[in-house]
Design a protein around this motif. Sequence first.
Motif, PDB file in Angstrom:
ATOM      1  N   SER A  84      14.428  -4.918  58.847  1.00 58.52           N
ATOM      2  CA  SER A  84      14.859  -4.399  57.551  1.00 58.52           C
ATOM      3  C   SER A  84      15.994  -3.408  57.743  1.00 58.52           C
ATOM      4  O   SER A  84      15.985  -2.588  58.665  1.00 58.52           O
ATOM      5  N   GLU A  85      17.004  -3.470  56.857  1.00 58.93           N
ATOM      6  CA  GLU A  85      18.122  -2.537  56.967  1.00 58.93           C
ATOM      7  C   GLU A  85      17.680  -1.085  56.837  1.00 58.93           C
ATOM      8  O   GLU A  85      18.281  -0.179  57.406  1.00 58.93           O
ATOM      9  N   ASN A  86      16.589  -0.848  56.112  1.00 68.65           N
ATOM     10  CA  ASN A  86      16.069   0.516  55.992  1.00 68.65           C
ATOM     11  C   ASN A  86      15.506   1.007  57.322  1.00 68.65           C
ATOM     12  O   ASN A  86      15.666   2.177  57.683  1.00 68.65           O
ATOM     13  N   VAL A  87      14.831   0.116  58.058  1.00 62.01           N
ATOM     14  CA  VAL A  87      14.308   0.479  59.370  1.00 62.01           C
ATOM     15  C   VAL A  87      15.452   0.821  60.321  1.00 62.01           C
ATOM     16  O   VAL A  87      15.410   1.824  61.051  1.00 62.01           O
ATOM     17  N   ILE A  88      16.485  -0.006  60.323  1.00 59.21           N
ATOM     18  CA  ILE A  88      17.639   0.226  61.199  1.00 59.21           C
ATOM     19  C   ILE A  88      18.334   1.533  60.820  1.00 59.21           C
ATOM     20  O   ILE A  88      18.672   2.351  61.677  1.00 59.21           O
ATOM     21  N   ALA A  89      18.541   1.740  59.515  1.00 57.43           N
ATOM     22  CA  ALA A  89      19.238   2.948  59.061  1.00 57.43           C
ATOM     23  C   ALA A  89      18.458   4.208  59.412  1.00 57.43           C
ATOM     24  O   ALA A  89      19.036   5.202  59.872  1.00 57.43           O
ATOM     25  N   ASN A  90      17.156   4.195  59.204  1.00 56.70           N
ATOM     26  CA  ASN A  90      16.340   5.374  59.520  1.00 56.70           C
ATOM     27  C   ASN A  90      16.397   5.699  61.011  1.00 56.70           C
ATOM     28  O   ASN A  90      16.375   6.870  61.397  1.00 56.70           O
ATOM     29  N   TYR A  91      16.470   4.667  61.845  1.00 58.50           N
ATOM     30  CA  TYR A  91      16.581   4.895  63.283  1.00 58.50           C
ATOM     31  C   TYR A  91      17.949   5.490  63.625  1.00 58.50           C
ATOM     32  O   TYR A  91      18.047   6.447  64.406  1.00 58.50           O
ATOM     33  N   LEU A  92      19.016   4.961  63.030  1.00 64.75           N
ATOM     34  CA  LEU A  92      20.367   5.408  63.361  1.00 64.75           C
ATOM     35  C   LEU A  92      20.652   6.814  62.839  1.00 64.75           C
ATOM     36  O   LEU A  92      21.522   7.510  63.382  1.00 64.75           O
ATOM     37  N   LYS A  93      19.956   7.240  61.805  1.00 71.78           N
ATOM     38  CA  LYS A  93      20.173   8.584  61.267  1.00 71.78           C
ATOM     39  C   LYS A  93      19.867   9.654  62.303  1.00 71.78           C
ATOM     40  O   LYS A  93      20.430  10.759  62.249  1.00 71.78           O
ATOM     41  N   ASN A  94      18.991   9.344  63.248  1.00 70.38           N
ATOM     42  CA  ASN A  94      18.618  10.308  64.278  1.00 70.38           C
ATOM     43  C   ASN A  94      19.425  10.148  65.558  1.00 70.38           C
ATOM     44  O   ASN A  94      19.174  10.850  66.543  1.00 70.38           O
ATOM     45  N   GLU A  95      20.362   9.201  65.550  1.00 73.49           N
ATOM     46  CA  GLU A  95      21.174   8.950  66.732  1.00 73.49           C
ATOM     47  C   GLU A  95      22.565   9.550  66.577  1.00 73.49           C
ATOM     48  O   GLU A  95      23.048   9.760  65.465  1.00 73.49           O
ATOM     49  N   VAL A 138      24.700  -7.521  58.494  1.00 73.16           N
ATOM     50  CA  VAL A 138      23.643  -6.526  58.703  1.00 73.16           C
ATOM     51  C   VAL A 138      24.249  -5.128  58.708  1.00 73.16           C
ATOM     52  O   VAL A 138      23.753  -4.209  58.043  1.00 73.16           O
ATOM     53  N   ALA A 139      25.332  -4.956  59.473  1.00 74.39           N
ATOM     54  CA  ALA A 139      25.986  -3.644  59.539  1.00 74.39           C
ATOM     55  C   ALA A 139      26.465  -3.190  58.164  1.00 74.39           C
ATOM     56  O   ALA A 139      26.383  -2.001  57.822  1.00 74.39           O
ATOM     57  N   ALA A 140      26.950  -4.133  57.360  1.00 70.55           N
ATOM     58  CA  ALA A 140      27.447  -3.787  56.028  1.00 70.55           C
ATOM     59  C   ALA A 140      26.337  -3.269  55.123  1.00 70.55           C
ATOM     60  O   ALA A 140      26.576  -2.434  54.235  1.00 70.55           O
ATOM     61  N   LYS A 141      25.117  -3.763  55.310  1.00 67.52           N
ATOM     62  CA  LYS A 141      23.998  -3.293  54.501  1.00 67.52           C
ATOM     63  C   LYS A 141      23.458  -1.960  55.005  1.00 67.52           C
ATOM     64  O   LYS A 141      22.952  -1.146  54.233  1.00 67.52           O
ATOM     65  N   VAL A 142      23.552  -1.736  56.318  1.00 64.54           N
ATOM     66  CA  VAL A 142      22.990  -0.530  56.915  1.00 64.54           C
ATOM     67  C   VAL A 142      23.876   0.687  56.684  1.00 64.54           C
ATOM     68  O   VAL A 142      23.381   1.782  56.372  1.00 64.54           O
ATOM     69  N   LEU A 143      25.185   0.526  56.811  1.00 66.38           N
ATOM     70  CA  LEU A 143      26.104   1.662  56.753  1.00 66.38           C
ATOM     71  C   LEU A 143      25.925   2.536  55.510  1.00 66.38           C
ATOM     72  O   LEU A 143      25.830   3.762  55.631  1.00 66.38           O
ATOM     73  N   PRO A 144      25.882   1.982  54.289  1.00 69.07           N
ATOM     74  CA  PRO A 144      25.732   2.845  53.115  1.00 69.07           C
ATOM     75  C   PRO A 144      24.432   3.644  53.105  1.00 69.07           C
ATOM     76  O   PRO A 144      24.358   4.688  52.442  1.00 69.07           O
ATOM     77  N   LEU A 145      23.421   3.166  53.825  1.00 71.78           N
ATOM     78  CA  LEU A 145      22.133   3.859  53.855  1.00 71.78           C
ATOM     79  C   LEU A 145      22.152   5.076  54.764  1.00 71.78           C
ATOM     80  O   LEU A 145      21.202   5.863  54.771  1.00 71.78           O
ATOM     81  N   LEU A 146      23.235   5.260  55.544  1.00 71.51           N
ATOM     82  CA  LEU A 146      23.336   6.395  56.450  1.00 71.51           C
ATOM     83  C   LEU A 146      23.800   7.658  55.751  1.00 71.51           C
ATOM     84  O   LEU A 146      23.730   8.747  56.336  1.00 71.51           O
ATOM     85  N   GLY A 147      24.269   7.540  54.519  1.00 67.26           N
ATOM     86  CA  GLY A 147      24.868   8.683  53.843  1.00 67.26           C
ATOM     87  C   GLY A 147      26.373   8.664  54.055  1.00 67.26           C
ATOM     88  O   GLY A 147      26.865   8.192  55.090  1.00 67.26           O
ATOM     89  N   GLU A 148      27.100   9.185  53.108  1.00 63.35           N
ATOM     90  CA  GLU A 148      28.561   9.059  53.131  1.00 63.35           C
ATOM     91  C   GLU A 148      29.182   9.694  54.371  1.00 63.35           C
ATOM     92  O   GLU A 148      30.036   9.094  55.027  1.00 63.35           O
ATOM     93  N   GLU A 149      28.741  10.909  54.720  1.00 61.37           N
ATOM     94  CA  GLU A 149      29.362  11.616  55.845  1.00 61.37           C
ATOM     95  C   GLU A 149      29.152  10.880  57.157  1.00 61.37           C
ATOM     96  O   GLU A 149      30.095  10.625  57.912  1.00 61.37           O
ATOM     97  N   LYS A 150      27.887  10.535  57.448  1.00 62.43           N
ATOM     98  CA  LYS A 150      27.604   9.847  58.712  1.00 62.43           C
ATOM     99  C   LYS A 150      28.207   8.457  58.715  1.00 62.43           C
ATOM    100  O   LYS A 150      28.687   7.981  59.754  1.00 62.43           O
ATOM    101  N   MET A 151      28.202   7.758  57.579  1.00 63.45           N
ATOM    102  CA  MET A 151      28.806   6.428  57.508  1.00 63.45           C
ATOM    103  C   MET A 151      30.273   6.491  57.902  1.00 63.45           C
ATOM    104  O   MET A 151      30.758   5.671  58.696  1.00 63.45           O
ATOM    105  N   ASN A 152      31.017   7.469  57.358  1.00 63.55           N
ATOM    106  CA  ASN A 152      32.441   7.587  57.672  1.00 63.55           C
ATOM    107  C   ASN A 152      32.659   7.866  59.155  1.00 63.55           C
ATOM    108  O   ASN A 152      33.563   7.302  59.786  1.00 63.55           O
TER     109      ASN A 152
END
Length: 350
Positions: A130-141, A157-171
Amino acid sequence: MAVADLTRKPTTEARPRPRKLSGPQKTAILFLCLGEKRGSSLLSRLDDQEIQEVTRAMSGLGSISSEAVEQVMSDFVEEITNGGGVVGSFSVAENMLRALLPGEQVDSILKDIRGPLKERDLWARFGALSENVIANYLKNEHEQTAAAILSNVKTDVAAKVLPLLGEEKMNQVVERMIRMEAVPQHMMAQIEESLQADVMNAGAQPTTNEQHQRMADLFNKLDRVAFDAMAPALTSSVPDSFEAIKAKMFTFEDLARLEPMDLAKVMRGMPGNTVPTALKGASQGTREAFLDSLPARSRDMLAEEMNSMGPVRRRDVSAAQALALDYARTLAEDEQIRLPMNDEEDDTVL
């Protein structure tokens, strides 16, 4: 002979290459063209590091067109053109090594080669989470680690995950993805070990969505009488989950939501009196949808057959409806029709 020698461009103008080949890949093509015996003899002139690079390239080479071979082997143009392309595979690389080197050395080299091939499966399984699982993991990386990970999964997959990281971290992650060069092998090995330990082992358990889909598939195949009997109790005990499961179910009544041409295609593929039997247990709206999808003459024939059948046993109706559903799914898998699904992505946007 150095691997890098084959990376030099020919003095004459080359044809446009289908894909960019690395030095080891070009060397692997050379050995494949020479055959096992001559290729093994030539391979013996390389050092261990070069042998490993060429073997790694050969094991993942796949099919190479004759045009690509011509660009690497300009002085073999006539022979390659007549013979077509070549195919590199793990077994070809292994046979060539065993004809040249001691077994222990071959096993050591192939052990290193097999690892990255298995790691591809790791990335495929990781990307299927799930993109939410991936995003939650990457938020701590760290952003650089997140960039390396997202560069190894499919772009959708990356396109769905990136927006879930938050604008600052996504950029920050996107910027690093743009600037990223080759990640050192030891760093990628550490990332893959962390993914396996932190995410994949935990991700082996089905998500709520996956479990609901599994139950929906089960209920689709369950006898209708049995399902109707348990439905009130499930509605009372697990109302939210049961509603979510029912939303994912695809029943005979859902066939009425097919496009008329698709519904007619399903009916044409049904044997004997399957369709009229299935419709005997359907709602009035579903019957009308089936009839309306047919030409006038076929519609009249189906209506007449239904009226002349008389009472039909419920189990026969269930069997006929199940057959129709299975056939509809088969057509959908073959992309001959499109099934209506209860999915928000299928909603119409004005």
